[in-house]
Design an enzyme around this catalytic site. Structure first.
Site, PDB file in Angstrom:
ATOM      1  N   CYS A   1     -43.976  84.944 -85.100  1.00  0.00           N
ATOM      2  CA  CYS A   1     -44.901  85.057 -84.061  1.00  0.00           C
ATOM      3  C   CYS A   1     -46.469  85.301 -84.580  1.00  0.00           C
ATOM      4  O   CYS A   1     -46.648  85.280 -85.586  1.00  0.00           O
ATOM      5  CB  CYS A   1     -44.751  86.545 -83.519  1.00  0.00           C
TER       6      CYS A   1
ATOM      7  N   ARG B   1     -47.159  79.332 -84.786  1.00  0.00           N
ATOM      8  CA  ARG B   1     -46.422  80.206 -85.273  1.00  0.00           C
ATOM      9  C   ARG B   1     -45.238  80.673 -84.235  1.00  0.00           C
ATOM     10  O   ARG B   1     -44.214  81.407 -84.574  1.00  0.00           O
ATOM     11  CB  ARG B   1     -47.140  81.592 -85.558  1.00  0.00           C
TER      12      ARG B   1
ATOM     13  N   TRP C   1     -42.121  84.060 -80.986  1.00  0.00           N
ATOM     14  CA  TRP C   1     -41.152  83.113 -81.372  1.00  0.00           C
ATOM     15  C   TRP C   1     -39.758  84.002 -81.170  1.00  0.00           C
ATOM     16  O   TRP C   1     -39.796  84.841 -81.676  1.00  0.00           O
ATOM     17  CB  TRP C   1     -41.109  82.346 -82.591  1.00  0.00           C
TER      18      TRP C   1
ATOM     19  N   ASN D   1     -44.786  91.306 -85.045  1.00  0.00           N
ATOM     20  CA  ASN D   1     -44.351  89.987 -85.560  1.00  0.00           C
ATOM     21  C   ASN D   1     -42.958  90.556 -86.855  1.00  0.00           C
ATOM     22  O   ASN D   1     -43.611  91.206 -87.636  1.00  0.00           O
ATOM     23  CB  ASN D   1     -45.293  89.168 -86.298  1.00  0.00           C
ATOM     24  N   GLY D   2     -41.998  90.241 -86.688  1.00  0.00           N
ATOM     25  CA  GLY D   2     -40.847  90.687 -87.626  1.00  0.00           C
ATOM     26  C   GLY D   2     -39.702  91.155 -87.073  1.00  0.00           C
ATOM     27  O   GLY D   2     -39.514  90.659 -85.668  1.00  0.00           O
TER      28      GLY D   2
ATOM     29  N   GLU E   1     -35.262  64.537 -97.213  1.00  0.00           N
ATOM     30  CA  GLU E   1     -36.312  64.906 -96.402  1.00  0.00           C
ATOM     31  C   GLU E   1     -36.573  64.000 -95.161  1.00  0.00           C
ATOM     32  O   GLU E   1     -37.264  64.368 -94.196  1.00  0.00           O
ATOM     33  CB  GLU E   1     -37.673  64.733 -97.402  1.00  0.00           C
TER      34      GLU E   1
ATOM     35  N   LYS F   1     -37.271  65.665 -91.571  1.00  0.00           N
ATOM     36  CA  LYS F   1     -38.300  64.902 -90.623  1.00  0.00           C
ATOM     37  C   LYS F   1     -37.913  64.379 -89.319  1.00  0.00           C
ATOM     38  O   LYS F   1     -38.544  64.864 -88.292  1.00  0.00           O
ATOM     39  CB  LYS F   1     -39.249  63.959 -91.138  1.00  0.00           C
TER      40      LYS F   1
ATOM     41  N   GLU G   1     -36.062  67.417 -86.961  1.00  0.00           N
ATOM     42  CA  GLU G   1     -36.682  68.423 -86.482  1.00  0.00           C
ATOM     43  C   GLU G   1     -38.021  68.225 -85.592  1.00  0.00           C
ATOM     44  O   GLU G   1     -38.240  68.935 -84.803  1.00  0.00           O
ATOM     45  CB  GLU G   1     -37.380  69.313 -87.715  1.00  0.00           C
TER      46      GLU G   1
ATOM     47  N   HIS H   1     -17.663  58.543 -99.730  1.00  0.00           N
ATOM     48  CA  HIS H   1     -16.802  59.979 -99.496  1.00  0.00           C
ATOM     49  C   HIS H   1     -16.648  60.364 -98.070  1.00  0.00           C
ATOM     50  O   HIS H   1     -16.609  61.707 -98.142  1.00  0.00           O
ATOM     51  CB  HIS H   1     -17.159  60.702-100.642  1.00  0.00           C
TER      52      HIS H   1
ATOM     53  N   LYS I   1     -43.753  77.332 -87.902  1.00  0.00           N
ATOM     54  CA  LYS I   1     -44.391  76.673 -88.937  1.00  0.00           C
ATOM     55  C   LYS I   1     -44.113  77.670 -90.138  1.00  0.00           C
ATOM     56  O   LYS I   1     -43.726  76.803 -91.170  1.00  0.00           O
ATOM     57  CB  LYS I   1     -45.797  76.713 -88.714  1.00  0.00           C
TER      58      LYS I   1
HETATM   59  C1  AGP Z   1     -40.453  71.384 -92.926  1.00  0.00           C
HETATM   60  O1  AGP Z   1     -40.922  70.185 -92.192  1.00  0.00           O
HETATM   61  C2  AGP Z   1     -39.956  72.444 -91.877  1.00  0.00           C
HETATM   62  N1  AGP Z   1     -40.971  72.871 -91.419  1.00  0.00           N
HETATM   63  C3  AGP Z   1     -39.453  73.565 -92.888  1.00  0.00           C
HETATM   64  O2  AGP Z   1     -38.094  73.242 -93.430  1.00  0.00           O
HETATM   65  C4  AGP Z   1     -40.282  74.331 -94.148  1.00  0.00           C
HETATM   66  O3  AGP Z   1     -40.278  73.578 -95.194  1.00  0.00           O
HETATM   67  C5  AGP Z   1     -39.626  75.692 -94.256  1.00  0.00           C
HETATM   68  O4  AGP Z   1     -39.380  76.335 -93.324  1.00  0.00           O
HETATM   69  C6  AGP Z   1     -40.452  76.210 -95.862  1.00  0.00           C
HETATM   70  O5  AGP Z   1     -41.430  76.530 -95.241  1.00  0.00           O
HETATM   71  P1  AGP Z   1     -42.593  77.182 -96.334  1.00  0.00           P
HETATM   72  O6  AGP Z   1     -42.895  75.786 -97.356  1.00  0.00           O
HETATM   73  O7  AGP Z   1     -43.850  77.551 -95.801  1.00  0.00           O
HETATM   74  O8  AGP Z   1     -41.841  78.130 -97.517  1.00  0.00           O
END
Ligand code: AGP
Length: 604
Positions: free
Chosen positions: A2, A27, A71, A97-98, A477, A481, A484, A500, A599
């Protein structure tokens, strides 16, 4: 995770806090709320939805206030569950936050107290108010902070005094004081407009500010003693956190990659000398006989790519671990193991926990991070910073490629220090690395071609990404992308693994993205492509310029410039980032703030 933003000062703080929350929206954006201390009490406003949709709030002439953008973790998305939270007498207000882990134990202090929300946070103001029966507000906050277990950062205000008090243990907050104004925030970026210096609050610490006296005290609530802090400068620029002419932050950050890679290269390489000895002493370098990389998500993919580089160039065994698995696995770490923690934000809870687990073994911990002053950098023995600048889009792009660059430089540095590579080999690798930004520019110019492919496939529901060798992690990756930000189900696999299982998925509705560059597995990948075509599948290939064979097989080809195979991930990932972006944009997705994501995942 958050976003928290708080203010105490001479101005009416309503708009200041709303503006701060808007810059923290990456966030979390399920709901938002503010508590504003006026001359007659505290005004509370909370809503579901994004704070960015709030034009402005009616001014209530408040000089102290706290705000939160959520969040959801404990409790669904609702007005009742949104922050700030308060006690039954509506005296103490808190944003948090937490995750508080010892709720049941804490409720014993306030038996019979009714809870109006499903959140863990509500216990904090209720406990503070409870202890205020026998002590003042600051002392009550100190008492409660010491009782909480779990990851937390909270800020609290009191209806009957002009204190602004924050405490942290595991989740980030920074504080700043400028010209009679005092700020608390979850990140530095939201403070750029006000000051270029901030106080970094460590785990177990509180900051206590009283407006009228303008008194500022830092307190360790574990050791129960005051601590001294000086404000640290930080090097963010306001242009770093504005979209400029781009439609989304993610698009801006994709196109920033060449310059950010150049900045990162120039920061560490001078006349073909790699300046890593400060972060990794030669004495440690000589002793290492194993490397364990811990990370999450895209950062984990960067670690996977580096495994190929480190093992082939340095000849040291490397394991790449999901931090979330590593931390519970009782890992066996010997004294000559080097831990490398990779994190863009430096606040990912699982990676932090992995570092804390590793610290028990007393072995060197190097972090690769994009945010100075973040928790991971302060838990590590040394940090190599990526110079990507603030990455606002939830989907990581420029942080990923600058992580790759730092990891490649690290591999070259280790190889050189351990006599695995001669200086002329190092120079050759560095010359190739230096050419990468210009080659990325050439790929970025292919937006028309990418859009054509997007138009044909933006409506699919599933997709497969396949690659081999150092490009297998790029397949992962590319899948991440796409899924997400467009919400299309996508999977990445080693191309050879297709037989497989995944080949059962192939049909005319399933696009398969192949990375098919001229490397040792080129012929094998061509065969995989033929296997997909034989089953009526759609093939979109990322291939090297002037590859005529691939055009006879694939439905679409995105050509990229040649480079040495080791560095091909820098180039093969770019079309996949762009495809994910343009497909998500066509689907009308909220690209910078995808649903359910944040994020930085500061909760476990
Ligand atoms: C990547 O596009 C995502 N937003 C997510 O997988 C991110 O890489 C992951 O949460 C790790 O975050 P960090 O690099 O800030 O530790």
């Amino acid at each position: 995770m958050c976003g928290i933003f708080a203010y105490a000062g001479k101005k009416d703080c309503t708009d200041v806090i709303i503006k701060g929350l808007k810059s923290l929206e990456y966030r979390g954006y399920d709901s938002w709320g503010v508590a504003l201390k006026t001359g007659t009490g505290i005004t509370l406003e909370k809503n579901v939805g994004k704070v960015s949709q709030v034009e402005s709030l009616e001014s209530v002439n408040a000089r102290v206030g706290i705000g939160h953008t959520r969040w959801a973790t404990h409790g669904n998305v609702s007005v009742l569950n949104s922050h700030p939270h308060t006690d039954s007498s509506k005296r103490v207000y808190v944003v948090h936050n937490g995750i508080i882990e010892n709720i049941a134990e804490l409720k014993k202090y306030i038996p019979g107290d009714l809870f109006y929300s499903e959140t863990d946070t509500e216990i904090i103001p209720k406990l503070i108010a409870h202890f205020m029966a026998e002590m003042d507000f600051p002392e009550a906050v100190k008492t409660v902070a010491a009782l909480l277990k779990g990851n937390f950062a909270f800020v609290s205000i009191d209806r009957d005094s002009d204190y602004l008090i924050a405490a942290r243990n595991g989740s980030p907050i920074v504080a700043a004081k400028s010209g009679g104004e005092f700020f608390i925030s979850s990140d530095l970026q939201s403070l750029i407009a006000y000051t270029k210096k901030a106080f970094f609050i460590n785990d177990g610490e509180m900051v206590i500010y009283q407006l009228d006296k303008q008194s500022l005290v830092f307190y360790d609530f574990i050791e129960k003693r005051e601590v001294h802090k000086t404000a640290q400068s930080y090097d963010l620029q306001s242009g770093d956190i504005e979209k400029g002419n781009y439609k989304h932050f993610m698009l801006k950050e994709i196109f920033e990659q060449p310059v950010r890679l150049e900045n990162t290269y120039l920061n560490y390489v001078d006349d073909f000398d790699i300046a890593f000895s400060e972060m990794l002493k030669p004495t440690i370098v000589q002793k290492i006989n194993r490397i364990v990389i811990i990370a999450c998500g895209t950062s984990w993919h960067a670690g996977l790519v580096s495994e190929y580089w480190l093992e082939s160039l340095v000849n040291i065994p490397v394991e790449v671990e999901y931090a979330s698995e590593f931390r519970y696995r009782n890992p066996v770490l010997t004294e000559n193991t080097l831990i490398i923690a990779i994190s863009q934000s430096g606040e990912t809870a699982d990676t932090i926990a992995g570092i804390k687990e590793s610290r028990k073994f007393g072995i060197p911990i190097l972090s690769i991070c994009n945010v100075s002053g973040s928790t991971i950098t302060r838990l590590s023995d040394a940090t190599v910073f990526t110079k990507a600048g603030p990455e606002i889009g939830v989907a990581s792009t420029k942080a990923f490629t600058t992580q790759l660059e730092v990891l490649f430089l690290l591999a070259l540095y280790l190889a050189q220090q351990r006599g695995k590579l001669r200086h002329k080999d190092i120079i050759n690798y560095l010359k190739n690395l230096k050419d990468i930004p210009e080659k990325i520019e050439r790929v970025l110019s292919k937006t028309d071609q990418i859009s054509t492919i997007m138009e044909s496939h933006y409506a699919v529901t599933n997709a497969l990404f396949l690659g081999r060798g150092v490009n297998y992690p790029i397949a992962l990756e590319g899948a991440l992308k796409l899924k997400e930000i467009s919400y299309i189900h996508a999977e990445g696999y080693p191309a050879a693994e297709m037989k497989h299982g995944p080949i059962a998925l192939i049909d005319r509705n399933m696009p398969t993205f192949f990375i098919c560059i001229r490397d040792q597995s080129y012929e094998k990948v061509l065969s995989n492509i033929q296997e997909v075509k034989a089953r009526d599948g759609i093939v979109i290939a990322v291939a090297n310029d002037n590859d005529e064979r691939i055009t006879t097989l694939a439905d679409h080809v995105i050509f990229i410039p040649e480079t040495i195979v080791e560095l091909s991930p820098f180039l093969t990932v770019i079309p996949l980032q762009m495809l994910a972006y343009y497909i998500a944009d066509k689907r009308g997705c909220d690209i910078d703030k995808p649903r359910n994501l944040a994020k930085s995942v500061t909760v476990e």
